[in-house]
Design a protein around this motif. Structure first.
Motif, PDB file in Angstrom:
ATOM      1  N   THR A 145       0.993  -1.504  -0.270  1.00 38.07           N
ATOM      2  CA  THR A 145       0.270   0.053  -0.134  1.00 38.07           C
ATOM      3  C   THR A 145       0.877   1.037   0.060  1.00 38.07           C
ATOM      4  O   THR A 145       1.714   1.517   0.784  1.00 38.07           O
ATOM      5  CB  THR A 145      -1.015  -0.003   1.248  1.00 38.07           C
ATOM      6  OG1 THR A 145      -1.642  -1.121   1.126  1.00 38.07           O
ATOM      7  CG2 THR A 145      -2.161   1.537   1.117  1.00 38.07           C
ATOM      8  N   VAL A 146       0.299   2.390  -0.925  1.00 36.78           N
ATOM      9  CA  VAL A 146       1.404   3.825  -0.615  1.00 36.78           C
ATOM     10  C   VAL A 146      -0.004   4.236  -0.349  1.00 36.78           C
ATOM     11  O   VAL A 146      -0.774   4.792  -1.450  1.00 36.78           O
ATOM     12  CB  VAL A 146       1.907   3.120  -2.234  1.00 36.78           C
ATOM     13  CG1 VAL A 146       2.403   5.374  -2.415  1.00 36.78           C
ATOM     14  CG2 VAL A 146       2.894   2.479  -2.517  1.00 36.78           C
ATOM     15  N   ALA A 147       0.088   5.190   0.529  1.00 34.69           N
ATOM     16  CA  ALA A 147      -0.994   5.925   0.561  1.00 34.69           C
ATOM     17  C   ALA A 147      -0.582   7.644   1.151  1.00 34.69           C
ATOM     18  O   ALA A 147       0.660   7.910   1.622  1.00 34.69           O
ATOM     19  CB  ALA A 147      -1.625   5.752   2.264  1.00 34.69           C
ATOM     20  N   ASP A 148      -1.628   9.127   0.638  1.00 31.28           N
ATOM     21  CA  ASP A 148      -0.517   9.864   1.230  1.00 31.28           C
ATOM     22  C   ASP A 148      -1.829  11.044   1.405  1.00 31.28           C
ATOM     23  O   ASP A 148      -2.761  10.601   1.991  1.00 31.28           O
ATOM     24  CB  ASP A 148      -0.181  10.607  -0.872  1.00 31.28           C
ATOM     25  CG  ASP A 148      -0.822  10.539  -1.128  1.00 31.28           C
ATOM     26  OD1 ASP A 148      -2.315  11.293  -1.387  1.00 31.28           O
ATOM     27  OD2 ASP A 148      -1.229  10.063  -2.608  1.00 31.28           O
ATOM     28  N   THR A 149      -1.268  11.981   1.872  1.00 30.99           N
ATOM     29  CA  THR A 149      -2.282  13.168   2.584  1.00 30.99           C
ATOM     30  C   THR A 149      -2.929  13.766   1.598  1.00 30.99           C
ATOM     31  O   THR A 149      -2.931  15.045   1.799  1.00 30.99           O
ATOM     32  CB  THR A 149      -2.035  13.469   3.803  1.00 30.99           C
ATOM     33  OG1 THR A 149      -0.366  14.098   3.957  1.00 30.99           O
ATOM     34  CG2 THR A 149      -1.445  12.793   4.699  1.00 30.99           C
ATOM     35  N   GLY A 177      -0.908 -11.680 -11.818  1.00 29.14           N
ATOM     36  CA  GLY A 177      -2.558 -12.779 -11.176  1.00 29.14           C
ATOM     37  C   GLY A 177      -2.890 -12.236  -9.703  1.00 29.14           C
ATOM     38  O   GLY A 177      -2.869 -12.363  -8.601  1.00 29.14           O
ATOM     39  N   GLY A 178      -1.880 -10.431  -9.617  1.00 26.92           N
ATOM     40  CA  GLY A 178      -3.021  -9.315  -8.831  1.00 26.92           C
ATOM     41  C   GLY A 178      -4.006  -8.238  -8.624  1.00 26.92           C
ATOM     42  O   GLY A 178      -4.666  -8.585 -10.244  1.00 26.92           O
ATOM     43  N   TYR A 179      -4.021  -7.650  -7.841  1.00 28.84           N
ATOM     44  CA  TYR A 179      -5.363  -6.564  -8.020  1.00 28.84           C
ATOM     45  C   TYR A 179      -4.772  -5.620  -7.280  1.00 28.84           C
ATOM     46  O   TYR A 179      -4.117  -4.910  -6.864  1.00 28.84           O
ATOM     47  CB  TYR A 179      -6.308  -7.343  -7.162  1.00 28.84           C
ATOM     48  CG  TYR A 179      -7.698  -6.080  -6.914  1.00 28.84           C
ATOM     49  CD1 TYR A 179      -8.650  -5.248  -8.193  1.00 28.84           C
ATOM     50  CD2 TYR A 179      -7.311  -5.293  -6.066  1.00 28.84           C
ATOM     51  CE1 TYR A 179      -8.982  -4.752  -7.933  1.00 28.84           C
ATOM     52  CE2 TYR A 179      -8.531  -4.379  -5.271  1.00 28.84           C
ATOM     53  CZ  TYR A 179      -9.162  -3.623  -6.770  1.00 28.84           C
ATOM     54  OH  TYR A 179     -10.466  -2.484  -6.590  1.00 28.84           O
ATOM     55  N   ILE A 180      -5.227  -4.497  -8.639  1.00 31.61           N
ATOM     56  CA  ILE A 180      -5.122  -3.197  -8.012  1.00 31.61           C
ATOM     57  C   ILE A 180      -6.163  -2.351  -7.775  1.00 31.61           C
ATOM     58  O   ILE A 180      -7.293  -1.942  -8.696  1.00 31.61           O
ATOM     59  CB  ILE A 180      -3.931  -1.983  -8.832  1.00 31.61           C
ATOM     60  CG1 ILE A 180      -3.430  -0.608  -8.221  1.00 31.61           C
ATOM     61  CG2 ILE A 180      -4.250  -1.953 -10.542  1.00 31.61           C
ATOM     62  CD1 ILE A 180      -2.185  -0.261  -9.040  1.00 31.61           C
ATOM     63  N   GLY A 181      -6.004  -1.367  -6.557  1.00 33.51           N
ATOM     64  CA  GLY A 181      -7.267  -0.602  -6.334  1.00 33.51           C
ATOM     65  C   GLY A 181      -7.091   0.713  -5.703  1.00 33.51           C
ATOM     66  O   GLY A 181      -5.786   1.095  -4.959  1.00 33.51           O
ATOM     67  N   ALA A 182      -7.829   1.653  -5.132  1.00 32.34           N
ATOM     68  CA  ALA A 182      -7.307   2.882  -4.707  1.00 32.34           C
ATOM     69  C   ALA A 182      -8.726   3.478  -4.110  1.00 32.34           C
ATOM     70  O   ALA A 182      -9.826   2.645  -4.407  1.00 32.34           O
ATOM     71  CB  ALA A 182      -7.025   4.184  -5.304  1.00 32.34           C
ATOM     72  N   ASP A 183      -7.854   3.627  -2.898  1.00 29.69           N
ATOM     73  CA  ASP A 183      -9.335   4.252  -1.817  1.00 29.69           C
ATOM     74  C   ASP A 183      -8.937   5.314  -0.556  1.00 29.69           C
ATOM     75  O   ASP A 183      -7.581   5.964  -0.436  1.00 29.69           O
ATOM     76  CB  ASP A 183      -9.294   3.355  -0.559  1.00 29.69           C
ATOM     77  CG  ASP A 183      -9.976   1.238  -0.731  1.00 29.69           C
ATOM     78  OD1 ASP A 183     -10.767   1.760  -1.568  1.00 29.69           O
ATOM     79  OD2 ASP A 183      -9.013   0.441  -0.737  1.00 29.69           O
ATOM     80  N   THR A 197      -5.245   9.759  -0.048  1.00 30.49           N
ATOM     81  CA  THR A 197      -5.225   8.712  -1.038  1.00 30.49           C
ATOM     82  C   THR A 197      -5.054   7.161  -0.460  1.00 30.49           C
ATOM     83  O   THR A 197      -3.300   7.427  -0.545  1.00 30.49           O
ATOM     84  CB  THR A 197      -5.371   9.208  -2.676  1.00 30.49           C
ATOM     85  OG1 THR A 197      -6.602   9.476  -2.882  1.00 30.49           O
ATOM     86  CG2 THR A 197      -6.087   7.358  -4.200  1.00 30.49           C
ATOM     87  N   ALA A 198      -4.910   6.212  -0.952  1.00 31.91           N
ATOM     88  CA  ALA A 198      -4.566   5.267  -0.022  1.00 31.91           C
ATOM     89  C   ALA A 198      -4.044   4.003  -1.525  1.00 31.91           C
ATOM     90  O   ALA A 198      -5.633   3.412  -1.868  1.00 31.91           O
ATOM     91  CB  ALA A 198      -4.804   4.328   0.883  1.00 31.91           C
TER      92      ALA A 198
END
Length: 237
Positions: free
Chosen positions: A167-171, A210-216, A223-224
Motif C-alpha cells: 500500500t502507498v498512501a498519501d495525505t 495475478g494480482g489486483y490494484i485499487g485505490a481508496d 488516497t491509498a
C-alpha cells in the motif's frame, strides 16, 4: 603557399578534433531540444543520455535517471514479457522506494515505511513491480505538492496465505469523484498535464502477475493505492 598533404598523425589529430567538436555540437542540440524526449541507453539498458525534453515529458531529471535501468520506468509489458521468480518482498519495496522518494525530503514529505515479516518472498518480475511502486510513489508526492500536511506511508502486509499486499498512501488532495470510476483507464489522468498512461500500465503489470490494484480515500484527506502479489511458496524438497 602550397599546402602539403597532412601526415598520418596530423590527420588523426584533425579527425579527433572534428569528432570532439561534432559530439559537443550534437550534445548541445540534444540537450536543447525541449519539445522532444531524446534519450539513449547502453547495451545493458542503462540511461546514458537524457535531454531536457525527456525531463519535461517523462518527469525525471538527468540527475535522477542517468545510470538507472530504463526498465524501471517503462517495462515491456505490452509484449507480455513477465519473467517471474522469487524476490524478497521488503527488499524489493525498499529499493523502489529509494528511487521513487528522490527529492521527498527537500519537499518536506514525512515518509513512514511499515513492513511485514522480512523473510517473505513474492513471485514477481522485480523490475516491473518496482516500476509500479515508483509510479505510485511519484504520484503520491505530486498529489501532496500543495498540501499543508505531507505524509507518505508505504506498507507491506499479508492478505491471505497466498497473497501479499503493498500500500502507498498519501495525505494529498484525493481523487476527484468524476475520476474514481476510470482511474485505471488509459488516457484518464488526474494531472493537469498528464498523459494518463501511468496507472493503466500499473494495472496491466499487476494483473499480469495475478494480482489486483485499487485505490481508496484516506480519512482526513488523501488516497491509498494498494495492490496484491502472489506469495512465493517454498518447494518441498
Amino acid at each position: 603557399m602550397v599546402r602539403l598533404p597532412m601526415t598520418l598523425a596530423e590527420t588523426q589529430g584533425s579527425d579527433a578534433r572534428d569528432l570532439a567538436l561534432l559530439n559537443e555540437e550534437l550534445g548541445l542540440l540534444i540537450d536543447g531540444a525541449t519539445n522532444h524526449a531524446i534519450y539513449m541507453l547502453d547495451p545493458g539498458g542503462h540511461v546514458t543520455i537524457w535531454n531536457r525534453g525527456a525531463e519535461r515529458v517523462k518527469g525525471w531529471t538527468q540527475a535522477e535517471i542517468l545510470g538507472r535501468h530504463f526498465g524501471l520506468f517503462y517495462p515491456p509489458v505490452a509484449r507480455g514479457d513477465v519473467a517471474q521468480q522469487a524476490e524478497p518482498r521488503n527488499a524489493l519495496v525498499r529499493e523502489a522506494a529509494s528511487l521513487g522518494l528522490i527529492g521527498a525530503d527537500q519537499a518536506g514529505v514525512e515518509t513512514v515505511m511499515t513492513c511485514a515479516a522480512d523473510s517473505e518472498c513474492a513471485h514477481v518480475d522485480r523490475v516491473q513491480i518496482q516500476q509500479v511502486l515508483v509510479n505510485l510513489i511519484r504520484n503520491a508526492l505530486q498529489a501532496m505538492a500543495d498540501s499543508p500536511r505531507r505524509r507518505l506511508t508505504i506498507t507491506t502486509a499479508f492478505v491471505s496465505k497466498d497473497l501479499l499486499e503493498v500500500t502507498v498512501a498519501d495525505t494529498g488532495v484525493g481523487i476527484a469523484p468524476e475520476m474514481a470510476d476510470r482511474l485505471f483507464q488509459a488516457f484518464a489522468s488526474t494531472k493537469q498535464d498528464g498523459m494518463g498512461l501511468g496507472l493503466s500500465i500499473c494495472q496491466t503489470i499487476v494483473e499480469a502477475h495475478g494480482g489486483y490494484i485499487g485505490a481508496d480515500p484516506v480519512m482526513g484527506g488523501g488516497t491509498a493505492f494498494h495492490f496484491t502479489l502472489m506469495r512465493s511458496m517454498p518447494h518441498a524438497g
